[in-house]
Structures are given as structure tokens and as C-alpha cells.
Design an enzyme around this catalytic site. Sequence first.
Site, mmCIF file in Angstrom:
data_model
loop_
_atom_site.group_PDB
_atom_site.id
_atom_site.type_symbol
_atom_site.label_atom_id
_atom_site.label_comp_id
_atom_site.label_asym_id
_atom_site.label_seq_id
_atom_site.Cartn_x
_atom_site.Cartn_y
_atom_site.Cartn_z
ATOM 1 N N HIS A 321 27.772 44.118 37.928
ATOM 2 C CA HIS A 321 26.939 43.948 39.133
ATOM 3 C C HIS A 321 26.330 45.267 39.608
ATOM 4 O O HIS A 321 26.211 45.510 40.805
ATOM 5 C CB HIS A 321 27.769 43.320 40.265
ATOM 6 N N ASP A 388 34.479 41.972 39.895
ATOM 7 C CA ASP A 388 34.382 40.588 39.408
ATOM 8 C C ASP A 388 33.416 40.508 38.224
ATOM 9 O O ASP A 388 32.547 41.362 38.046
ATOM 10 C CB ASP A 388 33.899 39.663 40.545
ATOM 11 N N GLU A 389 33.596 39.466 37.427
ATOM 12 C CA GLU A 389 32.646 39.063 36.392
ATOM 13 C C GLU A 389 32.213 40.206 35.474
ATOM 14 O O GLU A 389 31.030 40.367 35.181
ATOM 15 C CB GLU A 389 31.396 38.436 37.043
ATOM 16 N N VAL A 390 33.159 40.998 35.040
ATOM 17 C CA VAL A 390 32.822 42.047 34.077
ATOM 18 C C VAL A 390 32.737 41.392 32.698
ATOM 19 O O VAL A 390 33.655 40.701 32.279
ATOM 20 C CB VAL A 390 33.876 43.167 34.080
ATOM 21 N N GLU A 436 39.777 39.382 39.230
ATOM 22 C CA GLU A 436 39.719 39.574 37.772
ATOM 23 C C GLU A 436 40.389 40.877 37.325
ATOM 24 O O GLU A 436 40.939 40.943 36.219
ATOM 25 C CB GLU A 436 38.271 39.582 37.272
#
Length: 620
Positions: A321, A388-390, A436
Site C-alpha cells: 500500500h 496488511d495485504e503484502v 497479517e
Amino acid sequence: MRSPLHILHFLSLVSALWPQPISYEHGSVVLFIKKDVQFYWYEAGARNVGSVADQHPDQQPFTFASNSNTGPNAQETLKLRKRYTESSFDDVNDWDVEEGVSGHDIIDYAIKSSWRTLFRWNLYPWKFHPRNWDEPSPQDQTTGVSEIHIRLLHADPSNVAKPLAGEVDESYILKLDEGGKATISANSSVGIARGLTSFTQLFYKHSDEKHVYTPYAPVTIHDAPKFQHRGINLDVSRNWFTVADIKRQVDALAYNKMNRFHLHVTDSQSWPLEIPALPELAAKGAYRPDLVYTPRDLKHIQRYAAIQGVEMITELDMPGHTSSIFYSQPELIAAFNIQPNWDTYCAEPPCGTLKLNSSAVDAFLDTLFDDLLPRISPYSSYFHTGGDEVNKNAYNLDDTVKSNDSAVLQPLMQKFVDRNHDRVRAAGLTPVVWEEMLLEWNVTLGSDVIVQSWQSDEAVASIVEKGYKALVGNYNYWYLDCGKGQWLDIDPSISAQQYPYYDYCAPFHNWRLAYSVDPYAGVPAENQHLVIGGEAHMWNEQTDPVNVDRMIWPRGSAVAEVLWSGPKDAEGRNRSQIDASPRLSEMRERLVLLGVGAEPIQMPYCTMDGMQCQLGYTGN
Ligand SMILES: *[C@@H]1O[C@H](CO)[C@@H](O)[C@H](O)[C@H]1NC(C)=O
Ligand SMILES: *[C@@H]1O[C@H](CO)[C@@H](O)[C@H](O)[C@H]1NC(C)=O
Ligand SMILES: *[C@@H]1O[C@H](CO)[C@@H](O)[C@H](O)[C@H]1NC(C)=O
Ligand SMILES: *[C@@H]1O[C@H](CO)[C@@H](O)[C@H](O)[C@H]1NC(C)=O
Ligand SMILES: *[C@@H]1O[C@H](CO)[C@@H](O)[C@H](O)[C@H]1NC(C)=O
């Protein structure tokens, strides 16, 4: 059989407070209140004629003995700090120029804003009474509310405006007797602010637009929050929001007795946060060079929250991000804007992640945090480092790593998080991360770290099982963006399989769903103390200042009541929508009057006629 009219009458008298207090007893005596009502502010401890009282030399401090029925501080002597008269309520203190926020700032702001709420933007409650109801007549008044005694029972801790979870006691006791004397007692300034908020919700505006009254005297309220961390997360990267748009959300969340405001200030789409040591970051990374939050703006927003007992938690999400950094420093970002098959490398376009094994990234983060964190620490005890969301595949394209193998990436991620959290702690702050980092990347975190969950109730259970403090906010219930449909444009070649273009977290999560959440769901009793609260999330791919108010409110209020009052009623049952809905409708009206464009949840027909709009009512 019970007369339906009797039920209607009963219901029309019990609305008002949102969120629901622990206990609320009231009568049905009408008391009017006038603009010249006197606020007396007393406080514990040493004789204190500090700067505020000094401005009013005519008002000498005098002592005020506590009543024996107001708690364990009965013997304590409180001293008058300040008396407010009508002329005091509009002087805007220079609260915006000083550093930090004190308990005195909080009480002073709470008294003044409560006065303005009572007399400027109060509610004419026609929607909560049948047609042709008997509105209290100003002619009938014999007594009115004449004095409001604010009683701060203990000296505030020095970090009252930026506590760690649980460090500030937000409880309060509110009494209003039939003779017109009101008393709000609390152990902290924030508790006083919460009590004053409840006080304003007891009053209504007369249809003559002049008079203000409560129909509920005498009143006794005992109240305290169930959860320590009660917040809203606002994404201001996907769409641009002015400072005024952000402050409006802060007003709304404070009015709902929430105490945390999480600002997701940067993301892949834009970097609106000005960092003087890295001037190109926002100059090139913002959507437009002028759509930025200056250091002055950041301070202003943090102060504006803190003075209402709301601690801001700023987030710089990383290492994923972060593509917006590419516009100023392309050498720091891997896998930038891969197209058209971006979905192999990120959760949404534009792809891009901070390189994971780069000394240039490290130096950049030193500069970034050195610049920013000292401007956070006067107003917050927390800093959110994201996580998050790596996407592992992005590191195949990272020239410092060239691998998507977990065995290679995990130690690098551990180092990345360790360094960031050392920077955060060095600034006196406590790190917050997305789940995460702990649950997918197996990063070993310090025991101080708060882990913010979003994917499932099971994730919350695992976080606390590992001994960490957790925030709830399951996207199936508390993501306020869901259900609007895709923002991605679907190519005709796959249009049929995407029809009818729902988003990943559809459907829309209505307030009843948000309200039915139990933050302890699936968490064994022995770990529940680690569930310190939660946040509702406003991700803004399809939300901007035009619709943000109605996207958050009043669903955010439903979340606020779950977190303040708890998911169960006094009898241990799930809270009833039949009890909640007229109160939430009234809260919605009050938010609108405060300038927040909250959505209606029902027709006036339902709230005017009490029980007409229920389904399956069993009488209890
Ligand atoms: C204040 O603190 C005392 C002692 O811890 C506690 O009993 C009381 O409930 C608190 N709140 C209020 C409003 O007095
Ligand atoms: C990380 O970078 C260092 C120095 O550039 C290099 O020696 C090392 O092999 C790299 N590690 C990985 C996992 O690529
Ligand atoms: C890792 O990268 C390789 C090479 O691009 C790819 O074939 C593989 O599917 C990737 N692994 C995962 C789990 O995505
Ligand atoms: C974390 O641990 C789980 C379970 O052992 C494993 O499946 C996963 O691959 C690990 N993640 C990383 C990034 O190493
Ligand atoms: C209470 O609410 C929970 C969800 O939080 C739900 O699973 C449960 O079935 C409800 N209980 C009753 C008795 O309706």
C-alpha cells in the site's frame, strides 16, 4: 391485554441516550433550561487558581463538599475552578496554538460545546411523538434547570488526552433533580466530557424555536464504557477529504462517545501527508500538489480530536500500500503499477511495495519517522505501521530480493517490522499493526503491540491466544464500504462471470448487522481481557466528502453502542433492535443538527407510532 397506546406512550418517553448507559433512571417532570444557566466547575486536589480562573478574578475559589451518595470520594473537598456565564460560551480559547491538550482544555471545550449543542442545535422531537402530541408548554414552568455542577473527582493523569487503552477512566455519574440542579461527576476530564454529552441528549428544543427543556426529570445515570478502544478508521488516501470533512467525523464520533480516530492517511493511490524533510513525497505523491495535509493541518486535526477525548491514531501503511511513494522516489518501490495483470502482484491497483532488503528504504524510513513521529507524540500514544495485504509475488520484482519464497521473505519482514517498531518506540509511541504481520508473516512482535484484526473472528481468537491485545473490525460486519458494487471496470470478456458486479465484501452491511456483533465471538473467557475494543472501517474507493457522512453515520453509531454499552443488555441477552431503533433514530437527528449528514434508518411513521414497525414482537 396491554393497550397498544400505553406501549406507545411508554416508548416515546424512553428514547434519548445513545449509546445506552449502564443504568438510567428518570421521571417525567418537565424542566426548562435557559441560556443563562450557570456551569460551576469543581475539581479535586490542591487549591488551584490556575490560568483559567485567573481570567475571572471576580470569581474566587470556594470549597464544595461532595454529597455522600456520589461515590467513594465523599470526604474529598472539591474547589471551584471556574464559573461559566452566558458570555463565556462563545469565547474560543486559543486551544489551537499550544502544544498538547490538558484535562482542563477538555473540560472547557466540553462545557462550551455542550452549551452550544443545547441552545443552538437542539432537536425539536416531532418525529418521536404521535400527531397532535402535547408539547410541554413554556408557560407551565415553575422551576427550571438553573445550575450544572461539574465535579472532577481526581486530578487527571498527565496523559489524559493520549492514554494507552484503559489508562483513563471515562465513567461518570449524572444527576438532575426536580429542583433543577444538575451534577456530573467523573474521575477524569474525559469522563466529564462523556457525561456532558449525555446531558445534552436529555434536552429538546420547543417548536417555538426559543425554549429548551427536558421531559425526563429527575434523572440518575451511572455509566462507563465496556471496551477501552472504540473507533472509526477513515481512509483519506483513495479520495481527498478537507480538514473540515475530517473534523466533522471527529465531532460525530465524540458525540457517540467513541475515543479513537484512526486516520489511514497514505496508501497506493495518493500520499497527501506533507513531510517537510521529504518535500517531494506529498508534492508529487498527492493527487494534486495542493491536496495535502500540512504539519499545521495534522496538528490541528489531532488537537481537535484530543480536546474531545478522542485520541488520533495515524497510520502509514507499509510495506504494501505504498505505491504513491514511487512518484517521488521510484528507486524505493518494487512492482510499481504492473498492468494489466496487476492482481498477481497486489490487492488493488496501482501495485507497488517498499523494497524489503534495501538500505535506501531504511534511510528513507529513518528520515520519514524522525520528521513525523515527534509531531504525533504530543497527541497520541500510538502509531500504526500497517502491514496488511503484502503480496509476496511483488518481491520477485524487487531487485534487492528477487524471490517470493516465504523462507527468504519472512526474516526480511521481521527485520522491517522490528526497525519500524523501534522507531515508533523511540518516539515514545506504541505500535499498532494489521493482523497479517502476526498471523500470516509470523512476525514476532513486542508484547506492547496492538494487533488490529479485519479478516475473521477466528483471527481475533488467534491474536489473543498468542497473548497480544486485539482490535476487532471483521470486514463482514464493520467494513462500511461494502455492498456498493465493483469500482473496477469489468472487461466485456469477463463481464458475464462478474455479473451483477458485486464487490468482494458485498452485501451492504446494514446497521442491524453491525449492531449484532459480539466482539468476544469465539474468544474463550480467559482471553477476553485482551480484546480491548474495535473500529469500524471507512475505506474510500467509492466515498468522498459528498457521501462520507451517510456512509459512516449512523452505522458507526451502532458500532459505538456495541463498544460502549457491550453487545448484551443488562439481562445478558443480545441487545434488542426494538429498543435501539428509536434511540438510534434520535441520535441520527441530533447528528444532522450537529452538521453531519447521517442517513435515516426509518420513516417518521415508525418513530411517531412506536410499535408499528416491529416484526415478531413478543412483549419483552
Ligand atoms: C471513580 O473511581 C471510583 C474508585 O475507583 C469508582 O468507584 C467510581 O465508580 C469511579 N467513577 C465515578 C463516576 O465516580
Ligand atoms: C539483502 O541484501 C544484502 C546486501 O545487499 C545481500 O547481501 C543479501 O543477499 C540480500 N538478501 C536477500 C535475501 O536477498
Ligand atoms: C512465486 O513465483 C513464481 C515465479 O514467478 C510463481 O511461479 C509462483 O506461482 C509464485 N508463488 C506463489 C505462491 O504465488
Ligand atoms: C507462517 O507460518 C505458517 C504456519 O507454520 C506457514 O504456513 C506460513 O508459510 C508462514 N509464513 C511465512 C511468511 O513464513
Ligand atoms: C445473539 O447474537 C449472536 C451474534 O452476536 C448470535 O450468534 C446469536 O444467535 C444471538 N442469540 C440469540 C438468542 O438470538
